[in-house]
Design an enzyme around this catalytic site. Structure first.
Site, PDB file in Angstrom:
ATOM      1  CD  GLU A 263      -2.762  -1.321  -0.149  1.00 19.84           C
ATOM      2  OE1 GLU A 263      -3.017  -0.298  -0.823  1.00 19.84           O
ATOM      3  OE2 GLU A 263      -3.108  -2.475  -0.506  1.00 19.84           O
ATOM      4  CD  GLU A 292      -1.505  -4.138  -7.696  1.00 20.04           C
ATOM      5  OE1 GLU A 292      -2.129  -3.120  -7.323  1.00 20.04           O
ATOM      6  OE2 GLU A 292      -1.394  -5.148  -6.993  1.00 20.04           O
TER       7      GLU A 292
END
Ligand code: ZN
Length: 497
Positions: A263, A292
């Site tokens: 994250e 991502e």
């Protein structure tokens, strides 16, 4: 006249941006701190803001403004890109009939609710009618949005603009052939799972370690927060406010750490997009795959590397007595421990993308009308056996394990793999560009890598498409080879393969 019209775009965009930020904040709160009895009121608030956003975005007056600006030769590069990005959003909103938008929102709530009951009950029939309805609506959505070669292209385009089914099929074919052979060798060499990986560790101390770690990597805690939620995620609320979460469980220290690393990769990207771009439609991340790439890079290329593992172990030993006797070699091997497992979100780096490959295969078959929703449980189990090499003993850990399909997120799974492949290719380039990169990571100094990413990725926002930003770094189109090369090298180092 151009400058005045562009000012109009800027002020219209401010409203859209604020509505989106409000939705993000409502969602963040729902996942992190809302009491369960608030769900109905929250659903109503969310629907109200979503409707306002859709109306504003689909507004024909906005369409006229964007048409005018699209033929305005006096705009600079950032302004032209802003018109392009907002025009895309406007056209998509305008193409979707109001009743379809409402039906999708309603189906999403009901299907997600059904999924939360179906999984613990291990009963696919609870979800099945909702999923059938969802697939029907998503097919209508694809047709309303428009597509050329393949209906599923419209789904991919929602998350990875410009990406096509043909391209994703090509990449997965290249990836799975190489990855299955490599996984065989790596898994055969893997030792027994070390006990310290799932030993109990104090939960408060786990949170303090994660707080320390994300700040050490450069997450600005004056411009963001790290909280806890059952499913870790990152959310941009507004300039100076980026939220991320991890999940803490007594026996899940390393899940918490790697979720926080993942994250933080997303969060650094969100914090790194320049504030002057954020006032325009280009102040955004261009695709989920590129997003991502950033999370995977910090989680895997950095987080599982020997230098960074050495750095983490030194600090972990100061807080967790249970790790006092763990040697650096054993720790590094444990952070890269591979195994064939049932659950995608807990899968290791070697098998993870095989889990994604089978989901892509199944959702594409559903979109092509080759697979009925009612046959999904059996098809899922077969595909797990074929790709990952294990057969789910029940539907809860099979076709029901992910929530994505229940919320209509078809076309989403491939972005995990696109991000994985970008991450490996970017890191290969970063190592060549940054002298002493590994030495700095061993010292826990992330600044050289962050500066490189800021220059190559963050500062561009959505001024250009994701694939262009990626190709400017790697000099090549999307390929599985850098990732396969990286995994080979990693396990050559650990197991001497
Ligand atoms: Zn992610």
């Amino acid at each position: 006249m151009g400058a005045g019209r562009f000012e109009e775009l800027r002020s219209r965009y401010r409203v859209l941006r604020d509505l989106r930020g409000t939705l993000a904040l409502l969602e963040y709160d729902q996942q992190v701190s809302m009491p369960p009895k608030g769900a109905a009121a929250r659903a109503s608030m969310t629907k109200t803001i979503e409707t306002l956003l859709h109306e504003r975005l689909a507004d024909p007056v906005l369409g006229e403004l964007l048409d005018d600006l699209a033929s305005d030769g006096s705009l600079d590069e950032v302004q032209r890109a802003s018109v392009r990005v907002l025009r895309r959003d406007h056209e998509r909103a305008a193409r979707l009939p109001e009743d379809l938008v409402g039906a999708l929102a309603e189906c999403r709530t009901l299907a997600y609710q059904a999924w939360t009951q179906a999984r613990p009950a291990d009963d696919f029939s609870i979800l099945q009618p909702h999923l059938e309805r969802m697939l029907e609506l998503k097919i209508q959505e694809a047709d309303a949005l428009g597509w050329e070669a393949e209906r599923y292209d419209a789904m991919l385009d929602l998350f990875e603009p410009g990406m096509t089914t043909t391209e994703v099929e090509r990449v997965f074919a290249e990836l799975t052939v190489g990855l299955k052979a490599l996984a065989e060798r790596i898994l055969a060499a893997a030792p027994v799972r070390p006990a310290f990986l799932s030993a109990p560790y104090d939960e408060g101390e786990q949170k303090r370690f994660c707080d320390w770690l994300v700040a050490a990597l450069g997450f600005d805690t004056e411009a963001g927060r790290l909280d806890l939620s059952p499913h870790p995620f990152t959310m941009f609320i507004g300039v100076g406010d980026v939220r991320q979460t991890t999940r803490i469980e007594e026996r899940g220290l390393f899940n918490a750490i790697y979720a926080a690393l993942h994250e933080t990769g997303h969060a650094l990207y969100e914090q790194g997009i320049p504030a002057e771009l954020r006032v325009l439609p280009v102040g955004d991340v261009p695709s989920l795959g590129l997003h991502e790439s950033q999370s995977r890079l910090w989680e895997n290329q950095v987080g599982r590397s020997r230098p960074f593992c050495d750095f983490m172990l030194r600090h972990l030993k100061q807080r967790f007595e249970g790790l006092a006797g763990v040697a650096p070699d054993a720790f590094h091997a444990a952070m890269n421990h591979p195994e064939r497992s049932l659950i995608r979100v807990y899968a290791d780096e070697v098998t993870y993308n095989l889990h994604v490959a089978l989901r892509f295969e199944l959702e594409l078959a559903m979109f092509r009308g080759q697979l009925e929703v009612r046959d999904l449980p059996g098809a899922f189990a077969d595909a797990m056996e074929r790709h990952v090499g294990v057969r789910p003993p029940n539907v809860a850990d099979g076709a029901l394990q992910d929530m994505h399909w229940s919320i209509g997120a078809f076309g989403y799974f491939p972005t995990y793999t696109i991000g994985t492949l970008y991450a490996a290719a970017f890191y290969e380039r970063a190592r060549a560009d940054i002298p002493g990169l590994e030495g700095s990571l061993r010292a826990g100094d992330a600044r050289p890598l962050r500066a490189w990413l800021a220059e190559r990725v963050y500062r561009h926002g959505y001024v250009r498409p994701a694939a262009e930003t990626a190709e400017a770094i790697t000099g090549a189109p999307l390929s599985a080879q850098p990732f396969l090369g990286y995994l080979s090298a990693r396990y050559a180092e650990i197991y001497g393969l």
